[in-house]
Design a protein around this motif. Structure first.
Motif, PDB file in Angstrom:
ATOM      1  N   LEU A   1      36.194  44.900  46.612  1.00 23.90           N
ATOM      2  CA  LEU A   1      37.144  45.118  45.525  1.00 23.90           C
ATOM      3  C   LEU A   1      37.340  46.621  45.344  1.00 23.90           C
ATOM      4  O   LEU A   1      36.380  47.343  45.043  1.00 23.90           O
ATOM      5  CB  LEU A   1      36.606  44.494  44.227  1.00 23.90           C
TER       6      LEU A   1
ATOM      7  N   CYS B   1      42.998  48.366  40.879  1.00 22.04           N
ATOM      8  CA  CYS B   1      43.137  47.181  40.025  1.00 22.04           C
ATOM      9  C   CYS B   1      44.027  47.490  38.826  1.00 22.04           C
ATOM     10  O   CYS B   1      43.869  48.525  38.176  1.00 22.04           O
ATOM     11  CB  CYS B   1      41.744  46.746  39.546  1.00 22.04           C
TER      12      CYS B   1
ATOM     13  N   CYS C   1      42.886  37.325  39.558  1.00 23.21           N
ATOM     14  CA  CYS C   1      41.703  36.946  40.342  1.00 23.21           C
ATOM     15  C   CYS C   1      40.747  36.091  39.505  1.00 23.21           C
ATOM     16  O   CYS C   1      40.144  35.143  40.013  1.00 23.21           O
ATOM     17  CB  CYS C   1      40.992  38.183  40.873  1.00 23.21           C
TER      18      CYS C   1
ATOM     19  N   SER D   1      38.736  44.405  37.007  1.00 23.38           N
ATOM     20  CA  SER D   1      38.046  43.268  37.613  1.00 23.38           C
ATOM     21  C   SER D   1      36.658  43.672  38.118  1.00 23.38           C
ATOM     22  O   SER D   1      36.420  44.826  38.497  1.00 23.38           O
ATOM     23  CB  SER D   1      38.891  42.747  38.777  1.00 23.38           C
TER      24      SER D   1
ATOM     25  N   CYS E   1      46.113  38.454  44.201  1.00 22.72           N
ATOM     26  CA  CYS E   1      46.106  39.833  43.680  1.00 22.72           C
ATOM     27  C   CYS E   1      47.429  40.530  44.020  1.00 22.72           C
ATOM     28  O   CYS E   1      47.747  40.716  45.193  1.00 22.72           O
ATOM     29  CB  CYS E   1      44.934  40.609  44.265  1.00 22.72           C
TER      30      CYS E   1
END
Ligand code: SF4
Length: 79
Positions: A8, A13, A19, A35, A64
Motif C-alpha cells: 500500500l 491514498c 478498499c 488506508s 482503488c
C-alpha cells in the motif's frame, strides 16, 4: 513460503474507503484517515503484508481509484 505480497502506497491514498468496503478483513482507515493494511509492516512510507491467498485483497486493488494498492506474486508485480 508466502506466495503474495500486498503493498500500500499510503502517500497516494485519497481516503476514499473503497478498499475497506471491498475488503474489510484486510483494510481499515487509520487514525491519520488514510488506508491501513491490518497486520502489515511499515516499509518506508508504504505498508506491506505477505499472504498465501489474495482473496478480497484483489477486489480492493481493483477498486482503488488511484491504484495505490500493488500486488506481487513472488518477484512479479501483478497489479
Ligand atoms: S481505495 Fe485506494 S485511495 Fe481509496 S482508501 Fe483505499 S487505498 Fe486509499
Amino acid at each position: 513460503m508466502t506466495r503474495f505480497k500486498v503493498e500500500l502506497v499510503r502517500a497516494e491514498c485519497t481516503a476514499c474507503e473503497m478498499c475497506v468496503e471491498s475488503c474489510p478483513d484486510y483494510f481499515e482507515m487509520a487514525d491519520d484517515e488514510l488506508s491501513h493494511i491490518k497486520g502489515s509492516q511499515k516499509v518506508g512510507d508504504n505498508e506491506e503484508l505477505e499472504v498465501d491467498t489474495l482473496g478480497c485483497v484483489k477486489d480492493a486493488a481493483d477498486a482503488c481509484p488511484v491504484a495505490c494498492i500493488h500486488l506481487y506474486e513472488g518477484a512479479n508485480k501483478i497489479t
